[in-house]
Design a protein around this motif. Structure first.
Motif, PDB file in Angstrom:
ATOM      1  N   UNK A 131     -12.065  25.045  -3.914  1.00  0.00           N
ATOM      2  CA  UNK A 131     -11.342  23.914  -3.382  1.00  0.00           C
ATOM      3  C   UNK A 131      -9.908  24.431  -3.258  1.00  0.00           C
ATOM      4  N   UNK A 132      -9.215  23.316  -2.636  1.00  0.00           N
ATOM      5  CA  UNK A 132      -7.742  23.424  -2.472  1.00  0.00           C
ATOM      6  C   UNK A 132      -7.468  22.132  -2.423  1.00  0.00           C
ATOM      7  N   UNK A 133      -6.159  21.802  -3.108  1.00  0.00           N
ATOM      8  CA  UNK A 133      -5.933  20.234  -3.116  1.00  0.00           C
ATOM      9  C   UNK A 133      -4.250  20.009  -3.275  1.00  0.00           C
ATOM     10  N   UNK A 134      -4.117  18.845  -2.968  1.00  0.00           N
ATOM     11  CA  UNK A 134      -2.758  18.287  -3.231  1.00  0.00           C
ATOM     12  C   UNK A 134      -2.693  17.146  -4.256  1.00  0.00           C
ATOM     13  N   UNK A 135      -1.734  16.911  -5.381  1.00  0.00           N
ATOM     14  CA  UNK A 135      -1.761  16.342  -6.484  1.00  0.00           C
ATOM     15  C   UNK A 135      -0.198  15.751  -6.621  1.00  0.00           C
ATOM     16  N   UNK A 136       0.019  14.651  -7.387  1.00  0.00           N
ATOM     17  CA  UNK A 136       1.346  14.163  -7.701  1.00  0.00           C
ATOM     18  C   UNK A 136       2.282  14.052  -6.694  1.00  0.00           C
ATOM     19  N   UNK A 137       1.936  13.595  -5.671  1.00  0.00           N
ATOM     20  CA  UNK A 137       2.603  13.630  -4.368  1.00  0.00           C
ATOM     21  C   UNK A 137       3.635  12.632  -4.717  1.00  0.00           C
ATOM     22  N   UNK A 138       5.091  13.144  -4.371  1.00  0.00           N
ATOM     23  CA  UNK A 138       6.148  12.397  -4.452  1.00  0.00           C
ATOM     24  C   UNK A 138       6.642  12.086  -3.142  1.00  0.00           C
ATOM     25  N   UNK A 139       6.169  10.807  -2.405  1.00  0.00           N
ATOM     26  CA  UNK A 139       6.388  10.359  -1.019  1.00  0.00           C
ATOM     27  C   UNK A 139       7.692  10.379  -0.786  1.00  0.00           C
ATOM     28  N   UNK A 140       8.787   9.663  -1.572  1.00  0.00           N
ATOM     29  CA  UNK A 140      10.310   9.604  -1.279  1.00  0.00           C
ATOM     30  C   UNK A 140      10.945  10.823  -1.228  1.00  0.00           C
ATOM     31  N   UNK A 141      10.492  11.838  -2.085  1.00  0.00           N
ATOM     32  CA  UNK A 141      11.098  13.177  -2.022  1.00  0.00           C
ATOM     33  C   UNK A 141      10.386  13.983  -1.028  1.00  0.00           C
ATOM     34  N   UNK A 154       1.006  -1.133  -0.016  1.00  0.00           N
ATOM     35  CA  UNK A 154       0.064   0.051  -0.071  1.00  0.00           C
ATOM     36  C   UNK A 154       0.990   1.274   0.001  1.00  0.00           C
ATOM     37  N   UNK A 155       0.533   2.209  -0.780  1.00  0.00           N
ATOM     38  CA  UNK A 155       1.329   3.422  -0.966  1.00  0.00           C
ATOM     39  C   UNK A 155       0.987   4.119   0.495  1.00  0.00           C
ATOM     40  N   UNK A 156       1.762   5.180   0.704  1.00  0.00           N
ATOM     41  CA  UNK A 156       1.570   6.172   1.800  1.00  0.00           C
ATOM     42  C   UNK A 156       0.367   6.902   1.211  1.00  0.00           C
ATOM     43  N   UNK A 157      -0.555   7.438   2.409  1.00  0.00           N
ATOM     44  CA  UNK A 157      -1.749   8.171   2.131  1.00  0.00           C
ATOM     45  C   UNK A 157      -1.944   9.412   3.039  1.00  0.00           C
ATOM     46  N   UNK A 158      -2.234  10.451   2.822  1.00  0.00           N
ATOM     47  CA  UNK A 158      -2.456  11.511   3.701  1.00  0.00           C
ATOM     48  C   UNK A 158      -3.811  11.147   4.539  1.00  0.00           C
ATOM     49  N   UNK A 159      -3.941  11.291   5.759  1.00  0.00           N
ATOM     50  CA  UNK A 159      -5.035  11.132   6.809  1.00  0.00           C
ATOM     51  C   UNK A 159      -6.175  12.058   6.365  1.00  0.00           C
ATOM     52  N   UNK A 160      -7.332  11.507   6.588  1.00  0.00           N
ATOM     53  CA  UNK A 160      -8.512  12.378   6.428  1.00  0.00           C
ATOM     54  C   UNK A 160      -8.411  13.603   7.187  1.00  0.00           C
ATOM     55  N   UNK A 161      -8.681  14.573   6.793  1.00  0.00           N
ATOM     56  CA  UNK A 161      -8.302  15.875   7.451  1.00  0.00           C
ATOM     57  C   UNK A 161      -9.257  16.845   7.492  1.00  0.00           C
ATOM     58  N   UNK A 162      -9.302  17.672   8.672  1.00  0.00           N
ATOM     59  CA  UNK A 162     -10.217  18.979   8.465  1.00  0.00           C
ATOM     60  C   UNK A 162      -9.126  20.116   8.746  1.00  0.00           C
ATOM     61  N   UNK A 163      -9.178  21.342   8.185  1.00  0.00           N
ATOM     62  CA  UNK A 163      -8.111  22.257   8.455  1.00  0.00           C
ATOM     63  C   UNK A 163      -9.174  23.637   8.900  1.00  0.00           C
ATOM     64  N   UNK A 212       0.201  22.738   6.988  1.00  0.00           N
ATOM     65  CA  UNK A 212      -0.147  21.488   7.579  1.00  0.00           C
ATOM     66  C   UNK A 212       0.730  20.634   6.669  1.00  0.00           C
ATOM     67  N   UNK A 213       1.080  20.658   5.254  1.00  0.00           N
ATOM     68  CA  UNK A 213       1.981  19.987   4.535  1.00  0.00           C
ATOM     69  C   UNK A 213       3.491  20.019   5.112  1.00  0.00           C
ATOM     70  N   UNK A 214       3.924  21.135   5.396  1.00  0.00           N
ATOM     71  CA  UNK A 214       5.374  21.473   5.408  1.00  0.00           C
ATOM     72  C   UNK A 214       5.505  21.062   7.168  1.00  0.00           C
ATOM     73  N   UNK A 215       4.405  21.464   7.927  1.00  0.00           N
ATOM     74  CA  UNK A 215       4.622  21.337   9.259  1.00  0.00           C
ATOM     75  C   UNK A 215       4.150  19.883   9.698  1.00  0.00           C
ATOM     76  N   UNK A 216       2.847  19.635   9.980  1.00  0.00           N
ATOM     77  CA  UNK A 216       2.344  18.521  10.599  1.00  0.00           C
ATOM     78  C   UNK A 216       2.785  17.014   9.874  1.00  0.00           C
ATOM     79  N   UNK A 217       2.956  17.367   8.418  1.00  0.00           N
ATOM     80  CA  UNK A 217       3.108  16.387   7.473  1.00  0.00           C
ATOM     81  C   UNK A 217       4.670  16.151   7.160  1.00  0.00           C
ATOM     82  N   UNK A 218       5.454  16.946   7.687  1.00  0.00           N
ATOM     83  CA  UNK A 218       6.873  17.019   7.546  1.00  0.00           C
ATOM     84  C   UNK A 218       7.349  17.115   6.032  1.00  0.00           C
ATOM     85  N   UNK A 219       6.466  17.537   5.210  1.00  0.00           N
ATOM     86  CA  UNK A 219       7.121  17.742   3.873  1.00  0.00           C
ATOM     87  C   UNK A 219       8.111  18.794   3.493  1.00  0.00           C
TER      88      UNK A 219
END
Ligand SMILES: CC(C)(COP(=O)(O)OP(=O)(O)OC[C@H]1O[C@@H](n2cnc3c(N)ncnc32)[C@H](O)[C@@H]1OP(=O)(O)O)[C@@H](O)C(=O)NCCC(=O)NCCS
Length: 186
Positions: free
Chosen positions: A85-95, A1-10, A124-131
């Motif tokens: 809407x706002x969203x993330x796409x084409x996520x490169x998990x290793x990078x 299974x690939x990594x996935x973002x958790x269902x989230x409310x901001x 959220x992405x660069x903080x909590x998710x550590x990207x």
């Protein structure tokens, strides 16, 4: 299974960002049929209620569970009205790199909502998710989208020639990015 973002409310001062549901379909159909949205995004034309229902109830959720990204309905925190809407796409998990995309509904434009939502998603992405990097691509003719990038704190890096496609044909894209160092002091 690939990594996935958790269902989230901001939450932001004015906005609630949450997953799409079937009640968003009609507003999504109207917003995605709008002339400006159709000019800058290669969405189906005409954009029908079937397209909108599919996006709100299936596609936007599948794009999260597949690992590609995560898509939020941007709503008014007080009234609950769908604003965009706002969203993330084409996520490169290793990078640890992802790409942001958005549209706002015609009735919500020009109030800074998209910049506010994009900034919240970036934090959220660069903080909590550590990207490590959030990329944003905007056609060189799409001034409003470039303003959103600047207001959300992204830095302009350069031009990707002939890299985009809209209904009108090929377009050059400005590339912007937000990296953890850009958030310092917040
Ligand atoms: C791009 C878009 C999402 C911006 O949404 P928004 O909610 O109006 O965004 P904001 O209010 O946060 O900011 C918009 C900024 O662009 C500016 N702007 C809007 N139209 C403009 C134009 N034609 N020329 C110059 N600036 C413009 C606004 O004045 C504002 O800047 P300011 O706050 O400095 O005055 C919206 O125009 C849209 O949905 N466009 C169609 C879809 C799209 O282009 N998606 C992005 C693809 S990369």
């Amino acid at each position: 299974m690939p990594p996935v973002f958790p269902e989230t409310v901001l939450h932001t001062d004015r906005l609630l960002l949450r997953p799409f549901n079937s009640e968003d379909a009609d507003a999504t159909r109207i917003a995605c049929s709008d002339e400006l949205t159709q000019q800058w995004l290669p969405l189906p034309a005409p954009y029908t209620i079937e397209h909108a229902t599919s996006w709100c109830t299936e596609v936007s959720h599948r794009l999260r569970t597949s690992g590609d990204g995560i898509h939020f309905a941007v709503t008014d925190a007080g009234s609950g009205q769908l604003l965009g809407t706002v969203g993330l796409k084409k996520t490169d998990w290793p990078a640890q790199v992802s790409e942001v995309g958005y549209w706002s509904a015609p009735w919500a434009r020009g109030r800074g909502m998209t910049a506010e939502a994009t900034r919240a998603l970036g934090e959220w992405l660069l903080g909590e998710q550590g990207f490590q990097r959030l990329q944003l691509l905007a056609a060189t003719g799409n001034t409003a989208s470039q303003r959103v990038a600047e207001k959300a704190g992204f830095q302009r890096e350069g031009i990707l020639r002939n890299a985009g496609y809209v209904h009108g044909g090929r377009v050059d894209l400005f590339v912007f990015s937000l990296v953890p160092g850009d958030l310092a002091g917040n």
